[in-house]
Design a protein around this motif. Structure first.
Motif, PDB file in Angstrom:
ATOM      1  N   ALA A   1     -21.098  51.030-102.975  1.00  0.00           N
ATOM      2  CA  ALA A   1     -20.291  51.684-104.006  1.00  0.00           C
ATOM      3  C   ALA A   1     -20.241  50.824-105.267  1.00  0.00           C
ATOM      4  O   ALA A   1     -20.373  51.328-106.393  1.00  0.00           O
ATOM      5  CB  ALA A   1     -18.882  51.938-103.481  1.00  0.00           C
TER       6      ALA A   1
ATOM      7  N   SER B   1     -23.392  54.614-103.694  1.00  0.00           N
ATOM      8  CA  SER B   1     -22.653  55.489-102.786  1.00  0.00           C
ATOM      9  C   SER B   1     -21.258  55.700-103.348  1.00  0.00           C
ATOM     10  O   SER B   1     -20.723  54.863-104.074  1.00  0.00           O
ATOM     11  CB  SER B   1     -22.573  54.879-101.380  1.00  0.00           C
ATOM     12  N   SER B   2     -20.669  56.839-103.002  1.00  0.00           N
ATOM     13  CA  SER B   2     -19.289  57.112-103.447  1.00  0.00           C
ATOM     14  C   SER B   2     -18.567  57.948-102.400  1.00  0.00           C
ATOM     15  O   SER B   2     -17.807  58.845-102.739  1.00  0.00           O
ATOM     16  CB  SER B   2     -19.307  57.833-104.796  1.00  0.00           C
TER      17      SER B   2
ATOM     18  N   SER C   1     -15.322  55.376-106.025  1.00  0.00           N
ATOM     19  CA  SER C   1     -16.374  55.363-107.039  1.00  0.00           C
ATOM     20  C   SER C   1     -16.840  53.931-107.314  1.00  0.00           C
ATOM     21  O   SER C   1     -16.229  52.952-106.862  1.00  0.00           O
ATOM     22  CB  SER C   1     -15.842  55.954-108.335  1.00  0.00           C
ATOM     23  N   GLN C   2     -17.899  53.800-108.104  1.00  0.00           N
ATOM     24  CA  GLN C   2     -18.376  52.488-108.505  1.00  0.00           C
ATOM     25  C   GLN C   2     -17.302  51.728-109.273  1.00  0.00           C
ATOM     26  O   GLN C   2     -17.051  50.542-109.020  1.00  0.00           O
ATOM     27  CB  GLN C   2     -19.638  52.610-109.357  1.00  0.00           C
TER      28      GLN C   2
END
Length: 522
Positions: A310, A315-316, A320-321
């Motif tokens: 993430a 990936s989420s 989120s990032q």
């Protein structure tokens, strides 16, 4: 007083009930090892052979197998998972699920994750920050319904917030939780927070201005549990299953407390120092957010992998990032949000210590590498660094810097290999030769309590007496010797040292309580 164990987690299931997924393992023949590819077998073998040797004064270093180290510390079971480049590369179980038993530990065997439950809880909490259910920086009381954190002089200006609770900087009390025997009544979350029976810990309150100090607080994480349940109107295990465990496909994890009877055959039993099983196999932790996760090293590794992915924008599934980056950014002295975080090394993780269980998670966000080690023994922490050091050396983790073994582990190891008298003689020589900066009254205090827990009262008293001789002005050394005498049935001597402890530290309420128990006054 008893030294605190080092405390530095998952749960539930995708699409089906926890029972369905977890009990599916019952039908398979136990397999103690899993490899991503055949070539990992050689690396695994080098990890096992590369454990730091035992150093004995005047002797050549002793190399010992992992099994021999387990025997030395009377640890029934160990489970390890290693990951590289955001993928599991191997997992292996060692030993047995219960002291004296024969059922082997496998990669799917459940352990209590203890305080590693906390950063997993933080992941779920951050998911709902992004969903707009609550914010990181509002007064937590604005979101609490079933209970309110009492305001006081410390909260007049600065408020307790979710960010501060999850970074252990909210000023809240109650370090950790001892859990409850399986036969004991369980308190509600509100009873825990107010310290009302049957709760066995003090009320969770604020006694430091929020945001001014980093101080570990399991009590603060329990406030987070109450808030999440209040706002989402669901049981906490369900929240964690729907938010973290199921989305990540974690099939061997649950926050259910007590552990459902149908899952008990998959779970290890906790073990005290000396190899005695915890009565009832384990303690129950209604403080689920802080200590309630049952899981495996592989599932914990998958969580760490998700956090690293993430943060890299790959990936989420949970956060989120941007949120992952915030979680892995320094928020207080030792913490990001939920995870312990080392600036400059991109290293995150957490440790865990429940009754009869010890574990650790170490991960590197930039490389997607790491190791999870879980043990079913109070003695497990004496092996955690030794195993992690060997894994890091084999896989070339440049940001990993081995920590020197604490003095209490060194003196304890010497006592096990050469005897208590030899350990005390060596320790006295170290103190006499000016190693003051490396020594502490906690060294022999830890060893004394280990011996007490193993039923070796005579050796324990030797150690605790030596501690008082070497540190005559240390209140806690006298307190501990008082307890040693109590357990040995020597009431007069116990009273003498509890009184001395109180004289050296009038704030030592434990000494007062013990004196009252013994029919004496300070």
């Amino acid at each position: 007083m008893r030294p605190p164990l080092r405390r530095f987690a998952l749960v539930a299931l995708a699409g089906c009930s926890a029972v369905t997924l977890l009990t599916a393992a019952d039908t398979r023949k136990p397999t103690t090892e899993w490899l991503a590819r055949p070539s990992e077998a050689a690396r695994l073998a080098r990890v096992e052979a590369g454990l730091t040797p035992a150093t004995i004064p005047g002797e050549e270093p002793r190399r010992m197998s992992l099994q021999r180290w387990m025997e030395l510390y009377k640890i029934p079971g160990v489970s390890i998972a290693v990951f590289e480049k955001n993928a599991l590369v191997w997992a292996k179980g060692y030993g047995v699920m219960q002291a004296g038993g024969t059922d082997p530990v496998t990669p799917d065997t459940l352990f209590q994750a203890a305080s590693i439950s906390k950063p997993v809880t933080a992941l779920a909490a951050m998911h709902y920050v992004e969903a707009g259910k609550w914010s990181l920086d509002e007064n937590i009381n604005d979101k609490l319904i079933s209970w309110k954190l009492p305001e006081n002089d410390f909260t007049k200006t600065e408020k307790v917030t979710l960010r501060r609770l999850l970074s252990h900087s909210a000023g809240t009390t109650v370090h950790g939780f001892p859990g409850y025997a399986v036969t004991e009544p369980l308190p509600t979350t509100v009873q825990i927070l107010d310290g009302v029976k049957p709760a066995n810990t003090a009320p969770v309150r604020v006694d430091v201005v929020p945001g001014t100090q980093t101080r570990y607080s399991g009590g603060g994480i329990t406030i987070v549990q109450a808030m999440m349940v209040d706002q989402l109107k669901k049981p906490f295990p369900q929240i964690m299953r729907e938010t973290v465990l199921a989305p990540l496909g974690l099939k061997h994890s649950t926050y259910e407390q007590p552990l459902p009877a149908s899952l008990a055959p998959l779970a290890t039993s906790g073990t005290y120092f000396g190899g005695k099983s915890v009565e009832g196999q384990w303690h129950v932790y209604p403080e689920m957010a802080a200590a309630g996760l049952w899981t495996t090293p592989s599932d914990l590794a998958r969580i760490a992998i998700e956090v690293s992915k993430a943060r890299a924008g790959k990936s989420s599934r949970v956060v989120s990032q941007a949120m992952a980056k915030q979680m892995l950014t320094k928020q207080s002295d030792d913490f990001g949000i939920g995870f312990q975080w080392e600036e400059g090394k991109n290293r995150f993780g957490h440790g865990g210590s429940n009754e009869g269980f010890q574990c650790s998670l170490t991960a590197f966000a930039d490389s997607g590498s790491g190791v999870v080690i879980m043990t079913n023994s109070d003695s497990g922490y004496m092996l955690l660094d030794r195993i992690a050091d060997s894994v890091a050396a084999e896989y070339g983790w440049k940001s990993y810097v081995p920590r020197p073994a604490p003095m209490f582990i060194q003196v304890g190891l010497l006592a096990r290999l050469k005897g208590t008298e030899a350990a005390l003689a060596w320790y006295r020589s170290m103190k006499r030769d000016g190693a003051e900066g490396k020594l502490s009254p906690d060294d022999l205090n830890n060893l004394g309590y280990q011996l007490l827990r193993e039923g070796l009262k005579d050796d324990a008293l030797k150690v605790l007496k030596a501690n008082v001789e070497l540190y005559p002005d240390d209140s806690n050394a006298h307190d501990s010797l008082g307890e040693g005498y109590m357990e040995a049935g020597q009431k007069a001597e116990a009273i003498t040292h509890y009184k001395k402890s109180f004289a050296l530290d009038p704030k030592n309420t434990h000494a007062v309580q013990m004196l009252q128990k013994l029919g004496a006054q300070p």
